[in-house]
Design an enzyme around this catalytic site. Structure first.
Site, PDB file in Angstrom:
ATOM      1  N   GLY A  17       0.825  -1.203   0.000  1.00  0.00           N
ATOM      2  CA  GLY A  17       0.000   0.000   0.000  1.00  0.00           C
ATOM      3  C   GLY A  17       0.859   1.252   0.000  1.00  0.00           C
ATOM      4  O   GLY A  17       2.083   1.192   0.108  1.00  0.00           O
ATOM      5  N   SER A 130      -4.295   4.513  11.476  1.00  0.00           N
ATOM      6  CA  SER A 130      -5.723   4.776  11.412  1.00  0.00           C
ATOM      7  C   SER A 130      -6.007   5.951  10.475  1.00  0.00           C
ATOM      8  O   SER A 130      -5.162   6.340   9.674  1.00  0.00           O
ATOM      9  CB  SER A 130      -6.273   5.049  12.819  1.00  0.00           C
ATOM     10  OG  SER A 130      -7.670   5.180  12.805  1.00  0.00           O
ATOM     11  N   LYS A 133     -11.206   9.409   9.289  1.00  0.00           N
ATOM     12  CA  LYS A 133     -12.583   8.922   9.152  1.00  0.00           C
ATOM     13  C   LYS A 133     -13.043   8.135  10.372  1.00  0.00           C
ATOM     14  O   LYS A 133     -14.229   7.799  10.503  1.00  0.00           O
ATOM     15  CB  LYS A 133     -12.711   8.082   7.884  1.00  0.00           C
ATOM     16  CG  LYS A 133     -12.600   8.916   6.613  1.00  0.00           C
ATOM     17  CD  LYS A 133     -12.716   8.071   5.361  1.00  0.00           C
ATOM     18  CE  LYS A 133     -12.716   8.944   4.110  1.00  0.00           C
ATOM     19  NZ  LYS A 133     -11.469   9.706   3.942  1.00  0.00           N
ATOM     20  N   ASN A 173      -5.763  13.174   4.612  1.00  0.00           N
ATOM     21  CA  ASN A 173      -5.597  12.752   3.227  1.00  0.00           C
ATOM     22  C   ASN A 173      -4.128  12.760   2.828  1.00  0.00           C
ATOM     23  O   ASN A 173      -3.442  13.767   3.007  1.00  0.00           O
ATOM     24  CB  ASN A 173      -6.374  13.697   2.303  1.00  0.00           C
ATOM     25  CG  ASN A 173      -7.861  13.630   2.552  1.00  0.00           C
ATOM     26  OD1 ASN A 173      -8.549  12.768   2.030  1.00  0.00           O
ATOM     27  ND2 ASN A 173      -8.377  14.537   3.367  1.00  0.00           N
ATOM     28  N   GLY A 176      -1.318  12.430  -3.357  1.00  0.00           N
ATOM     29  CA  GLY A 176      -0.519  11.638  -4.282  1.00  0.00           C
ATOM     30  C   GLY A 176      -0.671  10.148  -4.098  1.00  0.00           C
ATOM     31  O   GLY A 176      -0.085   9.368  -4.851  1.00  0.00           O
ATOM     32  N   SER A 177      -1.462   9.716  -3.095  1.00  0.00           N
ATOM     33  CA  SER A 177      -1.688   8.286  -2.922  1.00  0.00           C
ATOM     34  C   SER A 177      -2.595   7.793  -4.045  1.00  0.00           C
ATOM     35  O   SER A 177      -3.251   8.569  -4.744  1.00  0.00           O
ATOM     36  CB  SER A 177      -2.322   8.004  -1.561  1.00  0.00           C
ATOM     37  OG  SER A 177      -3.571   8.666  -1.438  1.00  0.00           O
ATOM     38  N   VAL A 181      -7.536  12.667  -4.805  1.00  0.00           N
ATOM     39  CA  VAL A 181      -8.191  13.736  -5.566  1.00  0.00           C
ATOM     40  C   VAL A 181      -7.205  14.453  -6.485  1.00  0.00           C
ATOM     41  O   VAL A 181      -7.586  14.967  -7.539  1.00  0.00           O
ATOM     42  CB  VAL A 181      -8.881  14.724  -4.601  1.00  0.00           C
ATOM     43  CG1 VAL A 181      -7.853  15.530  -3.811  1.00  0.00           C
ATOM     44  CG2 VAL A 181      -9.811  15.653  -5.347  1.00  0.00           C
TER      45      VAL A 181
END
Length: 365
Positions: A17, A130, A133, A173, A176-177, A181
């Site tokens: 990931g 974590s 969210k 957020n 660049g992951s 967005v």
């Protein structure tokens, strides 16, 4: 600070990931860490194969196909491990809404498996990654992340004797992951627009992948047990992010800036106008450090009296929640500088030009 990693076996779940890969990279490339071994686990066979190929010349790097859902496998893989970074999770809001039982299996029961296997193998520290969210969650994914935090904190308060130190990190957020967005806006600009956003007043906490991993590593250094570490991070208005990207990228692709329109398409179910990294209840038990906030456990160690002393405490009393709409956002010029510094103007690998939410696809069929 980095001495805690020297000659230690460090294991990373979800190694393929965004956060997992950067953890692998930093731990192996930064000579100050000097681990004995870095072990990466992931259930994506293809991705773990290519990650293994990337580190063929790193004898300290070992990669395996493994799933957090399988307790017996974790028990074997955790043998001799000193520090665990648990980044494996189901992270997509839409898919978690459609398959909530899968989120439970991975994001809740998987964490319980990590805890059990770590306890059986006398691991020194377990750090769980974590998400914002998890604060006042409005969807399945966020709720599962909150439960993961609770399990980690409970594991620490219920341990007898020494046992592992368990702690969580919570961040916003990651720019660049995969599927972020930034990639969506970039692809929309390439096509000449419009750049779509759900609400022009929307604000978000943002951070680079390097900053996110720095938080995770620092958390491992500082953790006493049961805390949730929250990094201090800048806030952006999504509208300003879109404007900054249009102003930089449109000329690059031979498009006039004023030809690319910003289109508001309406807020989606379960989506928030702002983000929260700390709840009202947590404020009462939060410490402020130079770079972080630390939420202390509501229920302290049942069998251990933990002293939460840190050498860079600014305040032991916080008087406001950490919410993006209540903090000063970055200017458009500041956003440009940040994006350039993080090399986020490179053309995205993926071609996604729209993100959808539960109901969007079904309503069209």
């Amino acid at each position: 600070m980095k001495k805690i990693f020297k000659n230690k076996r460090i294991l990373i779940t979800g190694a393929c990931g965004t956060v997992g890969r950067e953890l692998v990279r930093q731990l192996l490339s930064d000579k100050r860490y000097a681990p004995k071994e870095v072990i990466g686990l992931d259930n994506n066979e293809n991705a773990i194969f290519f990650l293994d190929q990337d580190y063929l010349n790193f004898p300290k790097a070992k990669f395996f196909v493994a799933d957090a859902r399988h307790l017996e496998e974790l028990k074997r893989k955790f043998i001799g491990v000193n520090i665990i970074f648990h980044t494996a999770a189901l992270k997509h809001v839409v898919l978690s809404e459609r398959s909530p039982e899968q989120s439970v299996e991975t994001n809740i029961l998987g964490i319980q498996n990590v805890i059990a296997a770590a306890n059986l193998n006398n691991v020194e520290k377990v750090i769980f990654t974590s998400s914002d969210k998890a604060v006042n969650p409005t969807n399945v994914m966020g709720t599962s992340k909150l439960m993961g935090e609770r399990l980690i904190t409970a594991a620490n308060s219920n341990k007898r004797g020494k046992g592992p130190i368990f702690a969580s990190t919570r961040f916003g957020n990651v720019l660049g992951s995969s599927g972020s967005v930034v990639s969506v806006f970039h692809n929309q600009i390439i096509k000449g627009g419009p750049v779509t956003l759900t609400n022009k007043n929307m604000t978000r906490f943002v951070m680079s992948i390097k900053d996110a991993v720095r938080l995770v590593i620092d958390s491992a250094v500082k953790a006493k047990g049961g805390e949730v570490f929250i990094t201090k991070m800048p806030i952006i208005k999504i509208t300003d992010l879109a404007k900054a990207m249009i102003e930089i990228l449109a000329p690059k692709y031979g498009i006039q800036i004023d030809k690319i329109k910003i289109k508001e398409i309406g807020i989606k179910p379960g989506e928030k106008l702002y983000e929260e990294l700390m709840s009202n209840e947590e404020v009462r038990r939060t410490l402020e450090l130079k770079k972080y906030f630390i939420v202390l456990p509501a229920f302290r160690g049942i069998y251990n009296n933990i002293k939460y002393n840190y050498n860079d405490i600014i305040s032991k009393k916080i008087n406001k929640v950490y919410i993006s709409e209540k903090e000063k956002p970055m200017s458009i010029n500041e956003i440009k500088v940040m994006l350039k510094k993080q090399n986020l103007f490179e053309k995205p690998i993926d071609s996604m030009i729209m993100r959808y939410w539960p109901g969007d696809k079904e309503q069209k069929s």
